[in-house]
Motif scaffolding. Structure first.
Motif, PDB file in Angstrom:
ATOM      1  N   MET A   1       0.848  -1.185   0.000  1.00 25.63           N
ATOM      2  CA  MET A   1       0.000   0.000   0.000  1.00 25.63           C
ATOM      3  C   MET A   1       0.891   1.245   0.000  1.00 25.63           C
ATOM      4  O   MET A   1       1.920   1.297   0.641  1.00 25.63           O
ATOM      5  CB  MET A   1      -0.900   0.011   1.228  1.00 25.63           C
ATOM      6  N   ILE A   2       0.418   2.266  -0.687  1.00 27.30           N
ATOM      7  CA  ILE A   2       1.157   3.515  -0.833  1.00 27.30           C
ATOM      8  C   ILE A   2       0.444   4.636  -0.078  1.00 27.30           C
ATOM      9  O   ILE A   2      -0.768   4.819  -0.241  1.00 27.30           O
ATOM     10  CB  ILE A   2       1.287   3.883  -2.327  1.00 27.30           C
ATOM     11  N   ALA A   3       1.194   5.370   0.731  1.00 29.11           N
ATOM     12  CA  ALA A   3       0.649   6.531   1.438  1.00 29.11           C
ATOM     13  C   ALA A   3       0.803   7.789   0.589  1.00 29.11           C
ATOM     14  O   ALA A   3      -0.069   8.657   0.582  1.00 29.11           O
ATOM     15  CB  ALA A   3       1.348   6.720   2.780  1.00 29.11           C
ATOM     16  N   ALA A   4       1.934   7.873  -0.130  1.00 31.01           N
ATOM     17  CA  ALA A   4       2.210   9.057  -0.952  1.00 31.01           C
ATOM     18  C   ALA A   4       3.325   8.731  -1.926  1.00 31.01           C
ATOM     19  O   ALA A   4       4.068   7.761  -1.747  1.00 31.01           O
ATOM     20  CB  ALA A   4       2.617  10.229  -0.064  1.00 31.01           C
ATOM     21  N   VAL A  11       6.340   6.531  -0.657  1.00 28.24           N
ATOM     22  CA  VAL A  11       6.290   6.454   0.804  1.00 28.24           C
ATOM     23  C   VAL A  11       5.216   5.413   1.094  1.00 28.24           C
ATOM     24  O   VAL A  11       4.029   5.637   0.837  1.00 28.24           O
ATOM     25  CB  VAL A  11       5.917   7.805   1.446  1.00 28.24           C
ATOM     26  N   SER A  12       5.645   4.280   1.594  1.00 29.31           N
ATOM     27  CA  SER A  12       4.694   3.188   1.813  1.00 29.31           C
ATOM     28  C   SER A  12       3.970   3.337   3.145  1.00 29.31           C
ATOM     29  O   SER A  12       4.468   3.979   4.075  1.00 29.31           O
ATOM     30  CB  SER A  12       5.422   1.840   1.766  1.00 29.31           C
ATOM     31  N   VAL A  13       2.816   2.709   3.213  1.00 26.07           N
ATOM     32  CA  VAL A  13       2.053   2.689   4.463  1.00 26.07           C
ATOM     33  C   VAL A  13       2.882   1.980   5.534  1.00 26.07           C
ATOM     34  O   VAL A  13       2.867   2.383   6.704  1.00 26.07           O
ATOM     35  CB  VAL A  13       0.680   2.014   4.262  1.00 26.07           C
ATOM     36  N   ALA A  14       3.635   0.957   5.136  1.00 29.51           N
ATOM     37  CA  ALA A  14       4.487   0.247   6.098  1.00 29.51           C
ATOM     38  C   ALA A  14       5.519   1.193   6.716  1.00 29.51           C
ATOM     39  O   ALA A  14       5.771   1.140   7.921  1.00 29.51           O
ATOM     40  CB  ALA A  14       5.173  -0.936   5.418  1.00 29.51           C
ATOM     41  N   GLU A  15       6.120   2.080   5.900  1.00 28.66           N
ATOM     42  CA  GLU A  15       7.076   3.059   6.428  1.00 28.66           C
ATOM     43  C   GLU A  15       6.401   3.998   7.413  1.00 28.66           C
ATOM     44  O   GLU A  15       6.973   4.336   8.458  1.00 28.66           O
ATOM     45  CB  GLU A  15       7.664   3.897   5.298  1.00 28.66           C
ATOM     46  N   VAL A  16       5.196   4.441   7.083  1.00 29.59           N
ATOM     47  CA  VAL A  16       4.444   5.334   7.973  1.00 29.59           C
ATOM     48  C   VAL A  16       4.156   4.612   9.281  1.00 29.59           C
ATOM     49  O   VAL A  16       4.354   5.169  10.369  1.00 29.59           O
ATOM     50  CB  VAL A  16       3.142   5.818   7.308  1.00 29.59           C
ATOM     51  N   ASP A  17       3.718   3.357   9.181  1.00 27.14           N
ATOM     52  CA  ASP A  17       3.425   2.569  10.389  1.00 27.14           C
ATOM     53  C   ASP A  17       4.664   2.374  11.248  1.00 27.14           C
ATOM     54  O   ASP A  17       4.584   2.435  12.483  1.00 27.14           O
ATOM     55  CB  ASP A  17       2.812   1.225  10.005  1.00 27.14           C
ATOM     56  N   GLU A  18       5.820   2.167  10.606  1.00 26.61           N
ATOM     57  CA  GLU A  18       7.068   2.019  11.362  1.00 26.61           C
ATOM     58  C   GLU A  18       7.410   3.300  12.115  1.00 26.61           C
ATOM     59  O   GLU A  18       7.782   3.254  13.296  1.00 26.61           O
ATOM     60  CB  GLU A  18       8.219   1.664  10.422  1.00 26.61           C
ATOM     61  N   ARG A  19       7.297   4.435  11.454  1.00 22.22           N
ATOM     62  CA  ARG A  19       7.600   5.721  12.106  1.00 22.22           C
ATOM     63  C   ARG A  19       6.612   5.989  13.236  1.00 22.22           C
ATOM     64  O   ARG A  19       6.988   6.519  14.286  1.00 22.22           O
ATOM     65  CB  ARG A  19       7.550   6.865  11.094  1.00 22.22           C
ATOM     66  N   ARG A  45      -1.520  11.640   9.567  1.00 26.14           N
ATOM     67  CA  ARG A  45      -1.476  12.482   8.366  1.00 26.14           C
ATOM     68  C   ARG A  45      -0.319  13.478   8.441  1.00 26.14           C
ATOM     69  O   ARG A  45       0.364  13.732   7.455  1.00 26.14           O
ATOM     70  CB  ARG A  45      -2.801  13.216   8.185  1.00 26.14           C
ATOM     71  N   TRP A  46      -0.119  14.053   9.617  1.00 26.49           N
ATOM     72  CA  TRP A  46       0.972  15.003   9.799  1.00 26.49           C
ATOM     73  C   TRP A  46       2.314  14.309   9.602  1.00 26.49           C
ATOM     74  O   TRP A  46       3.227  14.867   9.000  1.00 26.49           O
ATOM     75  CB  TRP A  46       0.888  15.645  11.184  1.00 26.49           C
ATOM     76  N   LEU A  47       2.432  13.079  10.074  1.00 26.14           N
ATOM     77  CA  LEU A  47       3.660  12.320   9.907  1.00 26.14           C
ATOM     78  C   LEU A  47       3.943  12.084   8.423  1.00 26.14           C
ATOM     79  O   LEU A  47       5.092  12.163   7.976  1.00 26.14           O
ATOM     80  CB  LEU A  47       3.561  10.989  10.658  1.00 26.14           C
ATOM     81  N   VAL A  48       2.906  11.832   7.635  1.00 27.37           N
ATOM     82  CA  VAL A  48       3.086  11.678   6.193  1.00 27.37           C
ATOM     83  C   VAL A  48       3.575  12.996   5.587  1.00 27.37           C
ATOM     84  O   VAL A  48       4.433  12.993   4.699  1.00 27.37           O
ATOM     85  CB  VAL A  48       1.790  11.169   5.509  1.00 27.37           C
TER      86      VAL A  48
END
Length: 175
Positions: A1-4, A11-19, A45-48
């Motif tokens: 899955m892609i966040a952006a 920027v993957s959703v997995a990367e966002v989840d890790e952060r 959302r702010w983290l993204v």
């Protein structure tokens, strides 16, 4: 899955989840909102926003052979992503490229409106005032430029919009 996406980078959703996991496992975890709450979704959302700005800064710095990412602690400490960018060596390198001038009439006008801050005769204070106004103008130009680069390069996927985007249901963020 892609966040952006940022240009060709993902920027993957997995990367966002890790952060996010790092935040929720860190020393400030008790102060963070519950992840399922509106505030928790806005934090995500702010983290993204931060992660995409890191990529924009890295891409722009790579043009000059420099790449230093924006860090979350700096962004939280300074109160915003652009301020966090300015607190990094990469951001400072980008900022150093910004040129600005201030017309002499603007310096005089500032002096006249702020005599309580500048007790000397105008000649004594004008250099310092001009330097302050030029710096402020450079910061404004830099923020506009960086925001424009972010808009040009970044595509946010549904659910990862800016916290203040009125299209998302938790839009409570205001400037």
């Amino acid at each position: 899955m892609i966040a952006a996406t940022v240009g060709d980078e993902v920027v993957s959703v997995a990367e966002v989840d890790e952060r996010l996991a790092v935040l929720y496992d860190g020393p400030l975890a008790a102060r963070l909102p519950h992840p399922a709450s509106p505030e928790g979704r806005n934090l995500r959302r702010w983290l993204v926003q931060l992660m995409t700005m890191e990529r924009v800064v890295a891409q722009e710095c790579d043009l000059a052979g420099e790449a230093v990412p924006v860090t979350l602690p700096v962004a939280l400490r300074t109160g915003g992503v652009v301020a966090a960018v300015l607190a990094t060596p990469a951001g400072q390198a980008l900022f150093a490229r910004v040129e600005a001038t201030v017309p002499p009439g603007e310096v005089r006008g500032y002096y006249d409106r702020n005599r309580d801050r500048h007790p000397g005769p105008f000649e004594e204070e004008s250099g310092r005032i001009e330097a302050q106004l030029v710096h402020a103008r450079r910061e404004t130009l830099f923020a506009r430029w960086l925001d424009g680069r972010h808009r040009a390069k970044v595509t946010l996927m549904p659910g990862f919009e800016h916290p203040g985007d009125p299209r998302q249901p938790d839009a409570t963020h205001r400037h």
